[in-house]
Design an enzyme around this catalytic site. Structure first.
Site, PDB file in Angstrom:
ATOM      1  CG  ASP A 192      24.491  34.213 -47.856  1.00  0.00           C
ATOM      2  OD1 ASP A 192      24.666  34.687 -46.720  1.00  0.00           O
ATOM      3  OD2 ASP A 192      23.677  33.306 -48.109  1.00  0.00           O
ATOM      4  CG  HIS A 229      21.881  38.369 -48.388  1.00  0.00           C
ATOM      5  ND1 HIS A 229      22.945  39.039 -47.874  1.00  0.00           N
ATOM      6  CD2 HIS A 229      21.855  37.164 -47.774  1.00  0.00           C
ATOM      7  CE1 HIS A 229      23.557  38.270 -46.987  1.00  0.00           C
ATOM      8  NE2 HIS A 229      22.918  37.122 -46.900  1.00  0.00           N
ATOM      9  CG  HIS A 276      25.876  37.440 -42.943  1.00  0.00           C
ATOM     10  ND1 HIS A 276      26.762  36.582 -43.569  1.00  0.00           N
ATOM     11  CD2 HIS A 276      24.674  37.239 -43.538  1.00  0.00           C
ATOM     12  CE1 HIS A 276      26.103  35.900 -44.490  1.00  0.00           C
ATOM     13  NE2 HIS A 276      24.843  36.277 -44.501  1.00  0.00           N
ATOM     14  CG  ASP A 327      50.671  20.804 -61.409  1.00  0.00           C
ATOM     15  OD1 ASP A 327      50.744  20.027 -60.438  1.00  0.00           O
ATOM     16  OD2 ASP A 327      49.772  20.767 -62.250  1.00  0.00           O
ATOM     17  CD  GLU A 353      13.274  33.494 -45.637  1.00  0.00           C
ATOM     18  OE1 GLU A 353      12.534  34.288 -46.257  1.00  0.00           O
ATOM     19  OE2 GLU A 353      13.011  32.292 -45.496  1.00  0.00           O
ATOM     20  CG  ASP A 354      17.188  35.729 -41.613  1.00  0.00           C
ATOM     21  OD1 ASP A 354      16.342  34.828 -41.755  1.00  0.00           O
ATOM     22  OD2 ASP A 354      18.380  35.612 -41.929  1.00  0.00           O
TER      23      ASP A 354
HETATM   24 MN    MN Z   1      23.001  35.465 -45.491  1.00  0.00          MN
END
Ligand code: MN
Length: 504
Positions: free
Chosen positions: A150, A84, A60, A271, A88-89
Site C-alpha cells: 500500500d 484494504h 491503487h 561496492d 475505511e474509505d
Molecule cells: Mn491504501
C-alpha cells in the site's frame, strides 16, 4: 465476469488481468476466483472515487495487489490487498467484507485498517513505539506486507500530495517502514521505498548521485561487468556447473548513506555494484567460490559465509570480494535459486512456503518467526539500535493501544482503561469514571486488547481513585499512584482526628 477499466494513460495503469497473470507466473495451479471477486467488490465500492493524481481509485488497490503478487504473497493476502481501503474509505462496511469473503481475508483487511490509524509525529518516542507496535500489532505478518505494498504505491504517486504531507510520509517510511522491511528481509520493497523517499526528501543530492551513477559510471562499469561475466562463465562451464550471473547495481539511497556515514566520495565507494552467481546446489556454491578465488586474488577480510552461518533474518549466500582485472575490488555473491528467492522476498517467501507446508495458517506462526530473528539478533554483535530496543517480551507480554488522537501506549497484557489513564496522566487516572473502547462504552476494569482505540471518560468532580482498582490494574504506575493517593487520603483523615500529625 470481470469489470474492465477504460484504457487511459494513468501513470501506473494496472488491470486485474495483470495481477492474475503475476499470480499464475508464480504458481500456475493457483485458484484466483477470490481475487477476481475481491476486485469486482472493491471496484463497486470505490466506484466514482478519484485519487489526488486524477486516477480512478481502484488503480491503487490494484497496484497494491500486484506488488503483493510480485513478492509472492498468498492468495488471501492479495485479495485483502484489493480490499484494504474498502471499510475505511467507502460506504461498504467491514461486516459486508466479512460476510462476502470470510474470516481470514476480513481479519487481514481489519489489521491494515488498524495500522493505518497510527499517526507519526516525527518524535523519537513515537518512532520507537511505532516500530514496536507495527510488529506487535501484526499478529499476522501478512498485514505488514499489505501495508508495505500500500505504502509503495502511495509513494509512487506522491506527486498529487502537498509538500508538507509528502515530507511526513517519506520521513515515516524511512524511519518506520524501511527498517522493518529490512528486518523481515523484504529487500525488494525496502530498496524501492528508500529510493523514492530519498528522491523526495533530498532532490538535489538524489539528482546529482543519479547523474554520476547513471552517466559517469554505468557505461564503464557495464563493460567491466561483461568482461568478468565472460571470464567466470567459461570456467564454470568447464567445471560443469550450471549457472546464471547477474550484475547487481546498488540502489542510490544505500550509496548515499555509505558516502555520508563513512565520509567517502562517490569514487571511493567501491561496492556500488556486485556480481551475483546463482547455481543449483550448495556444493556448487562452494565450488564456484573456489573458481572465483583461483581466477582473482580474494580479499580475505571481506569473505562471509552466510550459508554456514545465515544472517539473523535468514539470509544465506557466500560473499567474497576479489581484486578483479586492473586490481578493481569486486564483490561476488554466490547462492542457490532457493536462497535467491528468499533473499528477494524475505519473510513473504517464507510465509508462503510455510503455508503450503502446513496446509492452513496458524496466526502465531509468523510472529514466532520474527521472534526467532530477534533471538538470533540478540546474540549477534552487529545488533542495530532498532532490534536492541525491541526486546522479546514486547511481543509476548505487551499490548499496544491508542488514544483517539493516534497516540500509542504500550501496556502489559491484561491492562485496563485505568492503566491507560494513568499512563497518560496521573490526574486522568485519578478522575477516570469509564471509557470508550473502539467507540463502545466499557467498564474501567475491562481487559484491553492489542489495537484498541481507548478514550478515557473523566468525572471532573471526582476526588480520587477507588482503592478497589488495585484488584485489577496491571501497571506499576497505576498501582503506585492509587496506593499513594489512598495513603494521602488516609493520612489526611487521621490528621483530621489527630491534629498536629506531621506528613512524615
Ligand atoms: Mn491504501
Amino acid at each position: 465476469m470481470i469489470i474492465t477499466l477504460p484504457l487511459l494513460s494513468y501513470k501506473l495503469f494496472m488491470t486485474i488481468e495483470q495481477v492474475v497473470q503475476k499470480i499464475k507466473e508464480n504458481d500456475p495451479q493457483a485458484d484466483t476466483t477470490v481475487i477476481v471477486r475481491a476486485y469486482n467488490f472493491a471496484f463497486k465500492a470505490h466506484d466514482g472515487q478519484i485519487r489526488k493524481t486524477g486516477e480512478p481509485y481502484i488503480i491503487h488497490p490494484l497496484n497494491t495487489a500486484f506488488t503483493l503478487a510480485q513478492i509472492k504473497a498468498d492468495i488471501p493476502t492479495i485479495a485483502a490487498g484489493l480490499l484494504h481501503d474498502v471499510p475505511e474509505d467507502t460506504a461498504t462496511t467491514f461486516e459486508e467484507v466479512k460476510k462476502t469473503f470470510g474470516e481470514e481475508i476480513a481479519y487481514l483487511v481489519e489489521g491494515v485498517t488498524k495500522l493505518s490509524k497510527i499517526k507519526y509525529r516525527g518524535e523519537e518516542r513515537y518512532r520507537e513505539s511505532l516500530r514496536k507496535m507495527f510488529l506487535a500489532m501484526a499478529e499476522d505478518i501478512r498485514v505488514i506486507l499489505i501495508k508495505f505494498a500500500d505504502r509503495l504505491h502511495n509513494l509512487r504517486t506522491l506527486e498529487g500530495v502537498e509538500e508538507k504531507k509528502r515530507q511526513r510520509i517519506c520521513q515515516e517510511t524511512l524511519e518506520i517502514y524501511a527498517p522493518i522491511a529490512g528486518l523481515l528481509g523484504v529487500w525488494s520493497l525496502k530498496w524501492q521505498m528508500e529510493d523514492i523517499c530519498f528522491k523526495h526528501l533530498q532532490p538535489d543530492e538524489y539528482k546529482d548521485l543519479e547523474y554520476r551513477y547513471e552517466v559517469e559510471q554505468r557505461t564503464e562499469l557495464n563493460e567491466y561487468i561483461e568482461l568478468l561475466k565472460k571470464m567466470l562463465s567459461v570456467e564454470l562451464t568447464k567445471a560443469d556447473i550450471e549457472h546464471k550471473i547477474e550484475g547487481r547495481f546498488k540502489h542510490l539511497y544505500s550509496i548515499w548513506q555509505k558516502m555520508k556515514n563513512k565520509h567517502r566520495k562517490f569514487d571511493e565507494i567501491y561496492d556500488v555494484f556486485a556480481l551475483r552467481v546463482i547455481v543449483p546446489t550448495v556444493a556448487d556454491c562452494y565450488n564456484t567460490l573456489g573458481i572465483i578465488h583461483s581466477l582473482w586474488r580474494p580479499n580475505y577480510n571481506r569473505f562471509k559465509d552466510y550459508i554456514a552461518v545465515p544472517k539473523p533474518n535468514g539470509y544465506r549466500s557466500l560473499h567474497t570480494t576479489v581484486f578483479g582485472p586492473g586490481g578493481k575490488a569486486t564483490e561476488f555473491q554466490i547462492r542457490t535459486d532457493e536462497m535467491h528467492e528468499e533473499a528477494q522476498y524475505g519473510i513473504s517467501a517464507h510465509v508462503n512456503y510455510k503455508n503450503k507446508l502446513h496446509d492452513g495458517y496458524g496466526k502465531n506462526q509468523p510472529m514466532r518467526w520474527v521472534q526467532e530473528i530477534l533471538d538470533a539478533q540478540k546474540d549477534s554483535k552487529n545488533t542495530d539500535e532498532f532490534i536492541q530496543t525491541v526486546k522479546l517480551n514486547v511481543f509476548r507480554d505487551r499490548i499496544f493501544v491508542y488514544t483517539p488522537k493516534g497516540d500509542v501506549y504500550d501496556l502489559p497484557r491484561g491492562s485496563t482503561p485505568i492503566d491507560l489513564a494513568y499512563a497518560v496522566h496521573t490526574e486522568i487516572g485519578n478522575k477516570s469514571s469509564s471509557a470508550l473502547v473502539n467507540g463502545k462504552i466499557s467498564q474501567i476494569d475491562s481487559e484491553l486488547t492489542n489495537g484498541d482505540v481507548v478514550e478515557i471518560i473523566i468525572e471532573k468532580g471526582r476526588k480520587g481513585p477507588n482503592h478497589d482498582w488495585l484488584k485489577f490494574v496491571k501497571t506499576k504506575k497505576a498501582k503506585d499512584r492509587i496506593k499513594q493517593y489512598s495513603r494521602r487520603f488516609q493520612l489526611s483523615s487521621i490528621k483530621r482526628i489527630i491534629p498536629g500529625l506531621s506528613d512524615k
